[in-house]
Design a protein around this motif. Structure first.
Motif, PDB file in Angstrom:
ATOM      1  N   GLY A 211      83.960  25.798  51.661  1.00  0.00           N
ATOM      2  CA  GLY A 211      82.668  25.145  51.783  1.00  0.00           C
ATOM      3  C   GLY A 211      82.778  23.776  52.415  1.00  0.00           C
ATOM      4  N   GLY A 212      82.163  23.621  53.581  1.00  0.00           N
ATOM      5  CA  GLY A 212      82.073  22.305  54.204  1.00  0.00           C
ATOM      6  C   GLY A 212      83.182  21.936  55.164  1.00  0.00           C
ATOM      7  N   VAL A 213      84.191  22.799  55.341  1.00  0.00           N
ATOM      8  CA  VAL A 213      85.261  22.514  56.304  1.00  0.00           C
ATOM      9  C   VAL A 213      84.824  23.061  57.657  1.00  0.00           C
ATOM     10  N   ARG A 214      84.525  22.160  58.605  1.00  0.00           N
ATOM     11  CA  ARG A 214      83.862  22.585  59.839  1.00  0.00           C
ATOM     12  C   ARG A 214      84.602  22.220  61.122  1.00  0.00           C
ATOM     13  N   ASN A 215      85.717  21.483  61.025  1.00  0.00           N
ATOM     14  CA  ASN A 215      86.466  21.180  62.247  1.00  0.00           C
ATOM     15  C   ASN A 215      87.959  21.099  61.950  1.00  0.00           C
ATOM     16  N   TYR A 216      88.749  20.990  63.014  1.00  0.00           N
ATOM     17  CA  TYR A 216      90.200  21.043  62.871  1.00  0.00           C
ATOM     18  C   TYR A 216      90.722  19.908  61.997  1.00  0.00           C
ATOM     19  N   LYS A 217      90.201  18.693  62.207  1.00  0.00           N
ATOM     20  CA  LYS A 217      90.701  17.560  61.430  1.00  0.00           C
ATOM     21  C   LYS A 217      90.462  17.752  59.941  1.00  0.00           C
ATOM     22  N   GLU A 218      89.255  18.218  59.583  1.00  0.00           N
ATOM     23  CA  GLU A 218      88.974  18.446  58.169  1.00  0.00           C
ATOM     24  C   GLU A 218      89.905  19.518  57.594  1.00  0.00           C
ATOM     25  N   ALA A 219      90.132  20.571  58.368  1.00  0.00           N
ATOM     26  CA  ALA A 219      91.031  21.632  57.910  1.00  0.00           C
ATOM     27  C   ALA A 219      92.464  21.107  57.767  1.00  0.00           C
ATOM     28  N   ALA A 220      92.923  20.382  58.788  1.00  0.00           N
ATOM     29  CA  ALA A 220      94.289  19.843  58.759  1.00  0.00           C
ATOM     30  C   ALA A 220      94.472  18.868  57.597  1.00  0.00           C
ATOM     31  N   ASP A 221      93.440  18.070  57.323  1.00  0.00           N
ATOM     32  CA  ASP A 221      93.518  17.127  56.205  1.00  0.00           C
ATOM     33  C   ASP A 221      93.630  17.859  54.874  1.00  0.00           C
ATOM     34  N   MET A 222      92.897  18.968  54.738  1.00  0.00           N
ATOM     35  CA  MET A 222      92.990  19.759  53.504  1.00  0.00           C
ATOM     36  C   MET A 222      94.392  20.349  53.336  1.00  0.00           C
ATOM     37  N   ILE A 223      94.960  20.816  54.433  1.00  0.00           N
ATOM     38  CA  ILE A 223      96.311  21.382  54.384  1.00  0.00           C
ATOM     39  C   ILE A 223      97.324  20.295  54.006  1.00  0.00           C
ATOM     40  N   LYS A 224      97.133  19.087  54.556  1.00  0.00           N
ATOM     41  CA  LYS A 224      98.028  17.977  54.217  1.00  0.00           C
ATOM     42  C   LYS A 224      97.936  17.630  52.728  1.00  0.00           C
ATOM     43  N   LEU A 225      96.748  17.759  52.170  1.00  0.00           N
ATOM     44  CA  LEU A 225      96.597  17.497  50.735  1.00  0.00           C
ATOM     45  C   LEU A 225      97.377  18.502  49.905  1.00  0.00           C
ATOM     46  N   GLY A 226      97.498  19.741  50.432  1.00  0.00           N
ATOM     47  CA  GLY A 226      98.290  20.750  49.725  1.00  0.00           C
ATOM     48  C   GLY A 226      97.619  22.089  49.520  1.00  0.00           C
ATOM     49  N   VAL A 227      96.404  22.296  50.072  1.00  0.00           N
ATOM     50  CA  VAL A 227      95.762  23.600  49.875  1.00  0.00           C
ATOM     51  C   VAL A 227      96.514  24.675  50.655  1.00  0.00           C
ATOM     52  N   LYS A 228      96.475  25.892  50.146  1.00  0.00           N
ATOM     53  CA  LYS A 228      97.169  27.011  50.779  1.00  0.00           C
ATOM     54  C   LYS A 228      96.219  27.921  51.554  1.00  0.00           C
ATOM     55  N   ARG A 229      94.931  27.838  51.274  1.00  0.00           N
ATOM     56  CA  ARG A 229      93.930  28.611  52.013  1.00  0.00           C
ATOM     57  C   ARG A 229      92.686  27.754  52.214  1.00  0.00           C
ATOM     58  N   ILE A 230      91.967  28.070  53.289  1.00  0.00           N
ATOM     59  CA  ILE A 230      90.687  27.419  53.570  1.00  0.00           C
ATOM     60  C   ILE A 230      89.663  28.511  53.855  1.00  0.00           C
ATOM     61  N   GLY A 231      88.589  28.524  53.084  1.00  0.00           N
ATOM     62  CA  GLY A 231      87.506  29.453  53.340  1.00  0.00           C
ATOM     63  C   GLY A 231      86.452  28.775  54.192  1.00  0.00           C
ATOM     64  N   THR A 232      86.115  29.383  55.316  1.00  0.00           N
ATOM     65  CA  THR A 232      85.181  28.730  56.230  1.00  0.00           C
ATOM     66  C   THR A 232      84.430  29.742  57.076  1.00  0.00           C
ATOM     67  N   SER A 233      83.155  29.446  57.309  1.00  0.00           N
ATOM     68  CA  SER A 233      82.369  30.248  58.241  1.00  0.00           C
ATOM     69  C   SER A 233      82.508  29.701  59.657  1.00  0.00           C
ATOM     70  N   SER A 234      83.397  28.723  59.835  1.00  0.00           N
ATOM     71  CA  SER A 234      83.579  28.048  61.135  1.00  0.00           C
ATOM     72  C   SER A 234      84.999  28.214  61.674  1.00  0.00           C
ATOM     73  N   ALA A 235      85.656  29.309  61.322  1.00  0.00           N
ATOM     74  CA  ALA A 235      87.075  29.462  61.677  1.00  0.00           C
ATOM     75  C   ALA A 235      87.327  29.352  63.180  1.00  0.00           C
ATOM     76  N   LYS A 236      86.503  30.003  63.980  1.00  0.00           N
ATOM     77  CA  LYS A 236      86.707  29.978  65.438  1.00  0.00           C
ATOM     78  C   LYS A 236      86.514  28.568  65.992  1.00  0.00           C
ATOM     79  N   ALA A 237      85.481  27.887  65.530  1.00  0.00           N
ATOM     80  CA  ALA A 237      85.254  26.512  65.984  1.00  0.00           C
ATOM     81  C   ALA A 237      86.426  25.617  65.604  1.00  0.00           C
TER      82      ALA A 237
END
Length: 248
Positions: A211-237
């Motif tokens: 929920g709410g992860v809409r661009n590469y930076k936000e996704a990369a920041d979540m991964i840096k925090l330590g998440v193992k998966r990201i659920g997003t309706s914006s995967a292609k973007a």
């Protein structure tokens, strides 16, 4: 940019009425999302339970390694244990790899701890017995920071009473459904603050930010925090370096 496709659960969970489409039109949207996941090589495609069999068939026909996930007792989580188990069994039968259960967060808030513990134990056990991944959606937008920490601790405590250590990687705690209605335009999905609390209290169980992860930076920041998966309706973007429009 680092290739983060294997972190992404490409998600489409709208019903036809929610999308303002006919049933056939909505099914075609799901087909497009599945085909996109196949072409892009995302980790998983997350669809409604009634779309699981179709998605699995498409992926098998394409010879793809993309996995299929679905949601259980979605989006409110208050259907009760038997509803959760019945939906999970059907999803397993239809071929789903991941089962994302909405925890009964209302019962948790009301102090009905034993009810929530029973759901976590029985549903997780069912998933593991069939070699599936179980994810528990806690709906952080409905919870206070202390409640986020407490429900993560509850899930972890229950899991550690019966699961083997090697099973932990298959039992996630997930932030959000993406459908919770907040007041005043507050975020209804993953936030850095909420995810940090989850990571702090969930370990050694993995965390999924949704929920709410809409661009590469936000996704990369979540991964840096330590998440193992990201659920997003914006995967292609995300993988293309764009920012998706707000809204599910």
């Amino acid at each position: 940019m680092e290739d983060i496709r294997q972190y992404l659960d490409s998600t489409y969970l709208k019903t036809a009425p929610q999308a303002g489409l006919t049933e056939d039109e909505n099914r075609n949207v799901v087909r497009a999302v599945v085909n996109e996941a196949i072409q892009e090589g995302f980790k998983l495609v997350m669809v409604r339970p009634d779309m699981v069999a179709m998605a699995c068939s498409m992926i098998t026909e394409a010879g793809s390694a993309v996995e299929v996930g679905t949601v259980i007792d979605f989006p409110n989580g208050d259907g009760g244990l038997e509803v959760k188990l019945a939906e999970a069994r059907r999803a397993i039968q239809d071929g789903a790899d991941d089962l994302d259960f909405v925890i009964d967060y209302k019962a948790f808030i009301a102090g009905e701890k034993e009810r929530v513990e029973a759901e976590v134990m029985q549903c997780t056990s069912l998933a593991l017995a069939h070699g599936r991944v179980a994810k528990w959606i806690i709906e952080i937008a409905a919870l206070t920071p202390e409640q986020i920490k407490a429900v993560c601790s509850l899930i972890k405590s229950v899991v550690m009473t019966f699961a083997d250590v090697e099973d932990y990687r298959s039992i996630f705690i997930k932030s959000s459904t993406g459908f919770y209605v907040t007041e005043g335009g507050l975020p209804n999905g993953a936030t850095p603050e909420g995810i940090k609390l989850m990571l702090e209290c969930a370990a050694p169980l993995p965390v999924k930010a949704a929920g709410g992860v809409r661009n590469y930076k936000e996704a990369a920041d979540m991964i840096k925090l330590g998440v193992k998966r990201i659920g997003t309706s914006s995967a292609k973007a995300i993988v293309d370096g764009f920012t998706a429009e707000p809204g599910y």
